[in-house]
Write an enzyme that holds these catalytic residues in place. Structure first.
Site, PDB file in Angstrom:
ATOM      1  N   HIS A 202     -15.329   0.614  18.186  1.00  0.00           N
ATOM      2  CA  HIS A 202     -15.377  -0.819  17.937  1.00  0.00           C
ATOM      3  C   HIS A 202     -15.005  -1.130  16.492  1.00  0.00           C
ATOM      4  O   HIS A 202     -15.794  -0.936  15.571  1.00  0.00           O
ATOM      5  CB  HIS A 202     -16.783  -1.337  18.257  1.00  0.00           C
ATOM      6  CG  HIS A 202     -16.971  -2.788  17.970  1.00  0.00           C
ATOM      7  ND1 HIS A 202     -18.194  -3.322  17.635  1.00  0.00           N
ATOM      8  CD2 HIS A 202     -16.092  -3.820  17.945  1.00  0.00           C
ATOM      9  CE1 HIS A 202     -18.054  -4.621  17.423  1.00  0.00           C
ATOM     10  NE2 HIS A 202     -16.789  -4.945  17.596  1.00  0.00           N
TER      11      HIS A 202
ATOM     12  N   GLU B 147     -11.650  -8.820  26.078  1.00  0.00           N
ATOM     13  CA  GLU B 147     -12.946  -8.399  26.615  1.00  0.00           C
ATOM     14  C   GLU B 147     -13.092  -8.841  28.077  1.00  0.00           C
ATOM     15  O   GLU B 147     -13.926  -9.682  28.410  1.00  0.00           O
ATOM     16  CB  GLU B 147     -14.076  -8.996  25.771  1.00  0.00           C
ATOM     17  CG  GLU B 147     -14.148  -8.451  24.367  1.00  0.00           C
ATOM     18  CD  GLU B 147     -14.639  -7.022  24.322  1.00  0.00           C
ATOM     19  OE1 GLU B 147     -15.842  -6.793  24.429  1.00  0.00           O
ATOM     20  OE2 GLU B 147     -13.792  -6.124  24.186  1.00  0.00           O
TER      21      GLU B 147
ATOM     22  N   SER C  36     -16.521  -4.904  21.956  1.00  0.00           N
ATOM     23  CA  SER C  36     -17.706  -5.304  21.205  1.00  0.00           C
ATOM     24  C   SER C  36     -18.856  -5.678  22.134  1.00  0.00           C
ATOM     25  O   SER C  36     -19.985  -5.860  21.675  1.00  0.00           O
ATOM     26  CB  SER C  36     -17.382  -6.487  20.296  1.00  0.00           C
ATOM     27  OG  SER C  36     -16.910  -7.575  21.071  1.00  0.00           O
TER      28      SER C  36
END
Length: 198
Positions: A129, A81, A108
């Site tokens: 996701h 991420e 996410s």
């Protein structure tokens, strides 16, 4: 990583040929090894035999190079991420996508509309996701970006059902759906502790 490995397993389990791409072949092979471990567990429980294991593992090809330009129906980016890393990976891998293929980001937390700025055609970019561990959590949040078109949504929805998972379509907002619900759930639980109710 674990997410990419789990997604590759989900594809292979449904008979979909999958290229598991990483920067190092050892990492890509390790990703395929994750599927092998899941198959071994299934065999111990009597849910799979050697032939089914071999067939599943044959669907996963570890690679370090991009596929031929325009040769891939769907790409799912599943790196950490980090928006800069995702931007780099999206730009580098986009050329593999066929003319009517779609590109999904397994994020996410990061806004799909911002990630879509890294691609030549943001109408074909969507959030996909998956939840960890992918082999057990059979839900996928499909996240619509500002420019994602209905055809991309339709293909993403069909894809999620094709691999046997439940699609949840959400808009591109902070935490999407599940992270917001989980956060609220945890906040309420902590408040119950503070109030002496739990």
């Amino acid at each position: 990583g674990m997410m990419g490995s789990g997604i590759a397993y989900a594809h292979a389990k449904r008979g979909l040929a999958t290229q598991l791409k990483d920067t190092e072949m050892a990492n890509a092979e390790k990703g395929k090894g994750y599927s092998e471990k899941l198959c071994d567990k299934a065999m111990k429980k009597g849910r799979m035999d050697e032939g089914a294991k071999a067939a599943l593992l044959d669907q996963i090809t570890p690679v370090t190079e991009n596929a031929a330009p325009g040769s891939v129906d769907i790409i799912i980016e599943a790196v950490f991420e980090d928006i800069d890393l995702k931007d780099t990976v999206i730009a580098e891998t986009w050329p593999m996508l066929s003319e009517d293929g779609i590109y999904g980001s397994n994020t996410s937390t990061l806004p799909i509309s911002i990630l879509a700025e890294s691609c030549p055609d943001p109408t074909r970019f969507i959030g996909l996701h998956f939840f960890s561990p992918v082999d057990k959590m059979k839900v996928v949040e499909i996240i619509m970006g500002e420019k994602t078109n209905e055809e991309t949504l339709r293909k993403a929805y069909d894809y999620v059902q094709q691999i046997g998972y439940m699609p949840i379509v959400v808009n591109d907002s902070r935490g999407f759906f599940t992270s917001r619900v989980f956060g609220t759930f945890m906040d309420e639980g902590c408040q119950l502790l503070v109030d002496g109710m739990a």
